[in-house]
Design a protein around this motif. Structure first.
Motif, PDB file in Angstrom:
ATOM      1  N   HIS A  74      -0.569 -29.650  -5.098  1.00  0.00           N
ATOM      2  CA  HIS A  74       0.942 -29.283  -4.582  1.00  0.00           C
ATOM      3  C   HIS A  74       0.865 -30.118  -3.103  1.00  0.00           C
ATOM      4  O   HIS A  74      -0.425 -29.974  -2.481  1.00  0.00           O
ATOM      5  CB  HIS A  74       1.745 -28.211  -4.526  1.00  0.00           C
ATOM      6  CG  HIS A  74       0.917 -27.201  -3.792  1.00  0.00           C
ATOM      7  ND1 HIS A  74      -0.394 -26.221  -4.263  1.00  0.00           N
ATOM      8  CD2 HIS A  74       1.102 -26.671  -2.523  1.00  0.00           C
ATOM      9  CE1 HIS A  74      -0.742 -25.644  -3.365  1.00  0.00           C
ATOM     10  NE2 HIS A  74      -0.204 -25.668  -2.294  1.00  0.00           N
ATOM     11  N   PHE A  75       1.819 -30.432  -2.636  1.00  0.00           N
ATOM     12  CA  PHE A  75       2.062 -30.608  -0.956  1.00  0.00           C
ATOM     13  C   PHE A  75       3.320 -30.408  -0.460  1.00  0.00           C
ATOM     14  O   PHE A  75       4.274 -30.147  -1.315  1.00  0.00           O
ATOM     15  CB  PHE A  75       1.504 -32.343  -0.855  1.00  0.00           C
ATOM     16  CG  PHE A  75       2.597 -33.144  -1.470  1.00  0.00           C
ATOM     17  CD1 PHE A  75       3.724 -33.475  -0.688  1.00  0.00           C
ATOM     18  CD2 PHE A  75       2.335 -33.548  -2.551  1.00  0.00           C
ATOM     19  CE1 PHE A  75       4.338 -34.490  -1.149  1.00  0.00           C
ATOM     20  CE2 PHE A  75       3.211 -34.581  -3.322  1.00  0.00           C
ATOM     21  CZ  PHE A  75       4.284 -35.028  -2.539  1.00  0.00           C
ATOM     22  N   PHE A 113       5.213 -30.167  -6.452  1.00  0.00           N
ATOM     23  CA  PHE A 113       4.116 -29.857  -7.374  1.00  0.00           C
ATOM     24  C   PHE A 113       3.907 -31.260  -8.132  1.00  0.00           C
ATOM     25  O   PHE A 113       4.971 -31.673  -8.668  1.00  0.00           O
ATOM     26  CB  PHE A 113       4.347 -28.785  -8.171  1.00  0.00           C
ATOM     27  CG  PHE A 113       4.288 -27.542  -7.589  1.00  0.00           C
ATOM     28  CD1 PHE A 113       3.133 -26.726  -7.549  1.00  0.00           C
ATOM     29  CD2 PHE A 113       5.502 -26.967  -6.959  1.00  0.00           C
ATOM     30  CE1 PHE A 113       3.112 -25.530  -6.908  1.00  0.00           C
ATOM     31  CE2 PHE A 113       5.261 -25.800  -6.453  1.00  0.00           C
ATOM     32  CZ  PHE A 113       4.470 -24.979  -6.231  1.00  0.00           C
ATOM     33  N   THR A 114       2.643 -31.714  -8.175  1.00  0.00           N
ATOM     34  CA  THR A 114       2.332 -33.133  -8.680  1.00  0.00           C
ATOM     35  C   THR A 114       1.249 -32.810  -9.889  1.00  0.00           C
ATOM     36  O   THR A 114       0.506 -32.104 -10.061  1.00  0.00           O
ATOM     37  CB  THR A 114       1.914 -33.991  -7.577  1.00  0.00           C
ATOM     38  OG1 THR A 114       2.658 -33.798  -6.478  1.00  0.00           O
ATOM     39  CG2 THR A 114       1.636 -35.281  -8.054  1.00  0.00           C
ATOM     40  N   ASN A 115       1.562 -33.997 -10.873  1.00  0.00           N
ATOM     41  CA  ASN A 115       0.541 -33.769 -11.804  1.00  0.00           C
ATOM     42  C   ASN A 115       0.366 -35.310 -12.095  1.00  0.00           C
ATOM     43  O   ASN A 115       1.440 -36.150 -12.470  1.00  0.00           O
ATOM     44  CB  ASN A 115       0.998 -33.132 -13.324  1.00  0.00           C
ATOM     45  CG  ASN A 115      -0.031 -33.642 -14.234  1.00  0.00           C
ATOM     46  OD1 ASN A 115       0.094 -34.673 -15.127  1.00  0.00           O
ATOM     47  ND2 ASN A 115      -0.907 -32.807 -14.578  1.00  0.00           N
ATOM     48  N   ILE A 116      -0.885 -35.839 -12.042  1.00  0.00           N
ATOM     49  CA  ILE A 116      -1.111 -37.222 -12.147  1.00  0.00           C
ATOM     50  C   ILE A 116      -2.183 -37.546 -13.436  1.00  0.00           C
ATOM     51  O   ILE A 116      -2.724 -36.934 -13.753  1.00  0.00           O
ATOM     52  CB  ILE A 116      -1.818 -38.027 -11.122  1.00  0.00           C
ATOM     53  CG1 ILE A 116      -0.984 -37.549  -9.671  1.00  0.00           C
ATOM     54  CG2 ILE A 116      -2.339 -39.269 -11.307  1.00  0.00           C
ATOM     55  CD1 ILE A 116      -1.796 -38.176  -8.544  1.00  0.00           C
ATOM     56  N   ALA A 121       7.511 -40.419  -6.493  1.00  0.00           N
ATOM     57  CA  ALA A 121       6.791 -40.387  -7.734  1.00  0.00           C
ATOM     58  C   ALA A 121       6.229 -41.572  -8.042  1.00  0.00           C
ATOM     59  O   ALA A 121       4.962 -41.973  -8.022  1.00  0.00           O
ATOM     60  CB  ALA A 121       7.711 -39.938  -8.924  1.00  0.00           C
ATOM     61  N   ARG A 122       7.085 -42.837  -7.790  1.00  0.00           N
ATOM     62  CA  ARG A 122       6.603 -44.273  -8.129  1.00  0.00           C
ATOM     63  C   ARG A 122       5.864 -44.472  -6.969  1.00  0.00           C
ATOM     64  O   ARG A 122       4.564 -45.158  -6.955  1.00  0.00           O
ATOM     65  CB  ARG A 122       8.211 -45.100  -7.746  1.00  0.00           C
ATOM     66  CG  ARG A 122       7.506 -46.711  -8.211  1.00  0.00           C
ATOM     67  CD  ARG A 122       8.699 -47.695  -7.813  1.00  0.00           C
ATOM     68  NE  ARG A 122       8.929 -47.543  -6.459  1.00  0.00           N
ATOM     69  CZ  ARG A 122      10.231 -47.739  -5.998  1.00  0.00           C
ATOM     70  NH1 ARG A 122      11.332 -47.525  -6.643  1.00  0.00           N
ATOM     71  NH2 ARG A 122      10.271 -47.861  -4.679  1.00  0.00           N
ATOM     72  N   ARG A 142       7.516 -32.537  -9.420  1.00  0.00           N
ATOM     73  CA  ARG A 142       8.343 -31.257  -9.241  1.00  0.00           C
ATOM     74  C   ARG A 142       8.777 -31.170  -7.829  1.00  0.00           C
ATOM     75  O   ARG A 142       8.035 -31.036  -6.798  1.00  0.00           O
ATOM     76  CB  ARG A 142       7.985 -30.092  -9.679  1.00  0.00           C
ATOM     77  CG  ARG A 142       9.013 -28.995  -9.822  1.00  0.00           C
ATOM     78  CD  ARG A 142       8.524 -27.818 -10.723  1.00  0.00           C
ATOM     79  NE  ARG A 142       8.407 -28.049 -11.877  1.00  0.00           N
ATOM     80  CZ  ARG A 142       9.559 -27.957 -12.803  1.00  0.00           C
ATOM     81  NH1 ARG A 142      10.601 -27.780 -12.521  1.00  0.00           N
ATOM     82  NH2 ARG A 142       9.293 -28.280 -14.265  1.00  0.00           N
ATOM     83  N   GLU A 143      10.138 -31.294  -7.523  1.00  0.00           N
ATOM     84  CA  GLU A 143      10.698 -31.133  -5.994  1.00  0.00           C
ATOM     85  C   GLU A 143      11.015 -29.581  -5.881  1.00  0.00           C
ATOM     86  O   GLU A 143      10.839 -29.235  -4.721  1.00  0.00           O
ATOM     87  CB  GLU A 143      11.914 -32.052  -5.862  1.00  0.00           C
ATOM     88  CG  GLU A 143      12.415 -32.104  -4.383  1.00  0.00           C
ATOM     89  CD  GLU A 143      13.453 -32.965  -4.252  1.00  0.00           C
ATOM     90  OE1 GLU A 143      13.163 -34.070  -3.911  1.00  0.00           O
ATOM     91  OE2 GLU A 143      14.557 -32.347  -4.571  1.00  0.00           O
TER      92      GLU A 143
END
Length: 145
Positions: free
Chosen positions: A22-23, A46-49, A102-103, A128-129
């Motif tokens: 997350h950031f 929250f990010t998933n790559i 996201a892009r 996720r925002e």
């Protein structure tokens, strides 16, 4: 962070790596139709790559988890996204919306992956925002960097 399974389309690669992190960042959407989002406000994103590939590198990694996190976290955490060079107040496709962020994360990660000899690919970025709102960016095959 809560464990979560993210939707990923089918693929034929041998390895699939997912990195969650997350950031915290602020932004605003510079358009009158954005309503309250025209005003500067913040989120904990929250990010998933998801990264795929068929070959591991010399250390046995598809790619180092820490490196993937650092590419995004060091650039965006505790920043105002509108001030980053990737975003613009003049072009809608460069406003720091969830979709564009996201892009942009995809572009940052894939540019790094392109420098690796084992040729991993960023398959998707899940961003996720808020607890109830998220976006998934999956580049079309022809658009992959």
């Amino acid at each position: 962070m809560m464990q979560q399974i993210y939707p990923v389309g089918p693929h034929s690669f041998a390895y699939e790596l997912n990195k969650d992190f997350h950031f915290a960042a602020a932004h605003y959407i510079p358009h009158e139709d954005a309503g309250k989002c025209q005003k500067i406000h913040g989120h904990t994103y929250f990010t998933n790559i998801t990264i795929v590939g068929d070959e591991l590198d010399h250390t046995g990694f598809l790619v180092n988890f820490k490196t993937i996190k650092d590419l995004v976290h060091k650039r965006f955490d505790h920043e105002t996204l509108n001030q980053d060079q990737a975003f613009s107040d003049d072009k809608a496709d460069q406003f720091p919306t969830t979709e564009v962020v996201a892009r942009t994360i995809y572009e940052i990660v894939q540019q790094y992956l392109d420098s690796l000899p084992n040729h991993p690919i960023c398959l998707q970025v899940y961003l996720r925002e808020t607890p109830t709102s998220y976006c998934i960016y999956r580049p079309k095959r022809k658009d992959r960097i």
